[in-house]
Design an enzyme around this catalytic site. Structure first.
Site, PDB file in Angstrom:
ATOM      1  N   GLU A   1      10.810   8.082 -13.835  1.00 58.66           N
ATOM      2  CA  GLU A   1      11.190   6.887 -14.605  1.00 58.66           C
ATOM      3  C   GLU A   1      10.113   5.794 -14.614  1.00 58.66           C
ATOM      4  O   GLU A   1      10.329   4.684 -14.108  1.00 58.66           O
ATOM      5  CB  GLU A   1      12.500   6.312 -14.073  1.00 58.66           C
TER       6      GLU A   1
ATOM      7  N   GLU B   1      18.470  13.926 -13.646  1.00 59.25           N
ATOM      8  CA  GLU B   1      19.496  13.087 -13.011  1.00 59.25           C
ATOM      9  C   GLU B   1      20.632  12.864 -13.994  1.00 59.25           C
ATOM     10  O   GLU B   1      20.401  12.484 -15.142  1.00 59.25           O
ATOM     11  CB  GLU B   1      18.947  11.704 -12.624  1.00 59.25           C
TER      12      GLU B   1
END
Ligand code: IFM
Length: 492
Positions: free
Chosen positions: A173, A389
């Site tokens: 991320e 995720e």
């Protein structure tokens, strides 16, 4: 959900599809001083009064560093096919450069060997936010040298583990740690500087490019990708202002990190809104930043609903867009000092919301994952995608029987897995689904309050207890293994 439901779920996926669980080093390992580990930016940040809820820190977390054998047994018992974890840079190079710290590396060697013995794919991420403090002292991700250091670190880890690990993620991320770490000051290193943020965006792009090449130089056969936070962006209404703002939010939130790697260009709406020199690009960067990632990892937690105006600004981390949208160049100059809070308004779960919310305040919207998978496919072609995720936090505690009966989490995963199946039917080339997270853990600035795990962790005793969602996920994993076995028998 019953065993037959688990079988039904598994039947929607090809036999090679991997069911996994996901963690990161800083959020579970603890043992921050063990075996020569260096200090990271998160220890420094945690010492700032008010930085972490209740003044908590990750010095113990889930104590995974000391309990990894017990944890391996638990992971094996779940029957997962893939375990996504991250490697702590300060354990490998305590000051971010220089020779390998053998004791720190040995921990990951033991972990990887244990996973392979159990028939589980080790799926490491090289950087999940724990920058060595020594590199932050030299400018952190806003300093160009950090990209070169990251490439050196990547090469060292590949030399040590590349014979056993086939698939690697470079970053987790990038948009989140650059935004919250350099612009909003909510994550380590806690800076609030638009110029530093913009430099960090480009340094992290170059770190991807250099890290990718360093990895391939050591292991040409390794599969190397990266993991991006993505969310579908929807206009709040059909008004032209809302549509324009949505295109802008999509470019910045979803494609600022992946776009330059996949296409060799930053998204045009982003370039239109900043002076190019703010990125501190060097000659040759444009040619170098495009790299043929072997896969795209994606983490999707919500959708974004975007307005192009309004009279109030919700308390959102996404006011980044408000700020950036005001940085239009006028005659080559940008005024960074006048953020217009009403320029672009993003409401996800914090604002307008149709779905129920998790304890993070995030709207539950399974369709978001479906849409993201198809938008990646539409933009970048049939590249393999790993769902790295997917998960939710709820306020929950064990019942009288000591178990957490988390029906809402089980329903969350069932709906998100169904969204993946639908996206695959529509053409997305998805290889895996990883639950975030295996354990309740240290949720960064929120400390230990949000519990994302399918396994409950008692932070006093360190006892791990499978929640109902973990028992259900175990059924899914086992049904998938049975199915894979049956298919391979039938093919013989
Ligand atoms: O816990 C984080 C993780 O480190 C990165 N992705 C989002 C998760 C939940 O906030």
């Amino acid at each position: 959900m019953t065993a037959s439901d688990a079988r039904e779920i598994a039947a929607h996926f090809p036999p090679g599809f991997l069911w996994g669980v996901s963690t990161s080093a800083y959020q579970i390992e603890g043992a921050l001083d063990a075996d020569g580990r260096g200090r990271s930016i998160w220890e420094t940040f945690a010492e700032r009064p008010g930085a972490i809820e209740r003044g908590e820190d990750a010095s113990v977390a889930c104590d995974h560093y000391h309990r990894y054998r017990e944890d391996l047994a638990l992971i094996r018992d779940l029957g997962v096919g893939s375990y996504r974890f991250s490697i702590a840079w300060p354990r490998i190079q305590p000051t971010g450069s220089g020779p390998v710290n053998r004791a720190g590396l040995a921990f990951y060697e033991r972990l990887v060997d244990g996973l392979l013995e159990a028939g589980i794919r080790p799926f490491p991420t090289l950087y999940h936010w724990d920058l060595p403090q020594a590199l932050e002292d030299k400018g952190g991700w806003a300093a160009r040298d950090t990209a070169a250091h990251f490439a050196d670190y990547t090469a060292l880890v590949m030399q040590a583990l590349g014979d056993r690990v086939a698939q690697w993620s470079l970053f987790n991320e990038p948009s989140i740690f650059t935004t919250r770490g350099y612009l909003l000051g909510r994550y380590a290193p806690g800076r609030q500087s638009l110029p530093d943020y913009l430099k960090a965006v480009h340094v992290v792009t170059m770190a991807h490019a250099d890290g990718f090449r360093a990895a391939k130089a050591v292991r040409p056969d390794a599969k190397v990708g990266s993991v991006f936070a993505m969310a579908p962006c929807e206009p709040a209404t059909d008004a032209p202002a809302d549509r324009a703002a949505t295109a802008y939010a999509d470019a910045v939130f979803n494609h600022l990190s992946a776009g330059p790697l996949m296409t060799g260009r930053y998204p045009q709406p982003f370039l239109d809104s900043i002076p190019l020199k703010a990125l501190a690009m060097l000659p040759g960067d444009t040619e170098r930043m495009r790299v043929p990632l072997d896969f795209i990892g994606v983490n999707t937690y919500y959708r974004l609903v975007v307005s192009g105006g309004g009279d109030s600004r919700p308390d959102l981390p996404y006011f980044l867009f408000d700020i950036l949208s005001d940085q239009r160049t006028t005659g080559g100059h940008a005024d960074f000092s006048r953020p217009d809070p009403t320029a672009v308004r993003i409401e996800n779960a914090f604002g307008r919301s149709e779905g129920k919310r998790t304890a993070m305040g995030w709207e539950i919207w399974p369709r978001a994952l479906h849409d993201v998978l198809l938008s990646i496919t539409g933009l970048y072609g049939p590249i393999p995608i790993e769902v790295c995720e997917s998960g939710c936090a709820f306020d929950e505690s064990p019942g009288d029987d000591g178990v957490v009966h988390d029906d809402a989490r089980r329903a969350y995963h069932a709906a998100h897995i169904a969204a993946v199946a639908d996206a695959m039917k529509a053409g997305a080339n998805v290889m895996s689904y990883h639950v975030w997270s295996l354990y309740d853990n240290f949720e960064w600035a929120s400390g230990y309050r949000p519990r994302f795990g399918i396994v409950h962790v008692d932070y006093v005793t360190q006892r791990r207890t499978l929640k109902d969602s973990a028992r259900w996920y175990r059924e899914v994993c086992h049904a998938a293994r049975l199915r894979a076995g049956a298919v391979s028998l039938a093919e013989r």
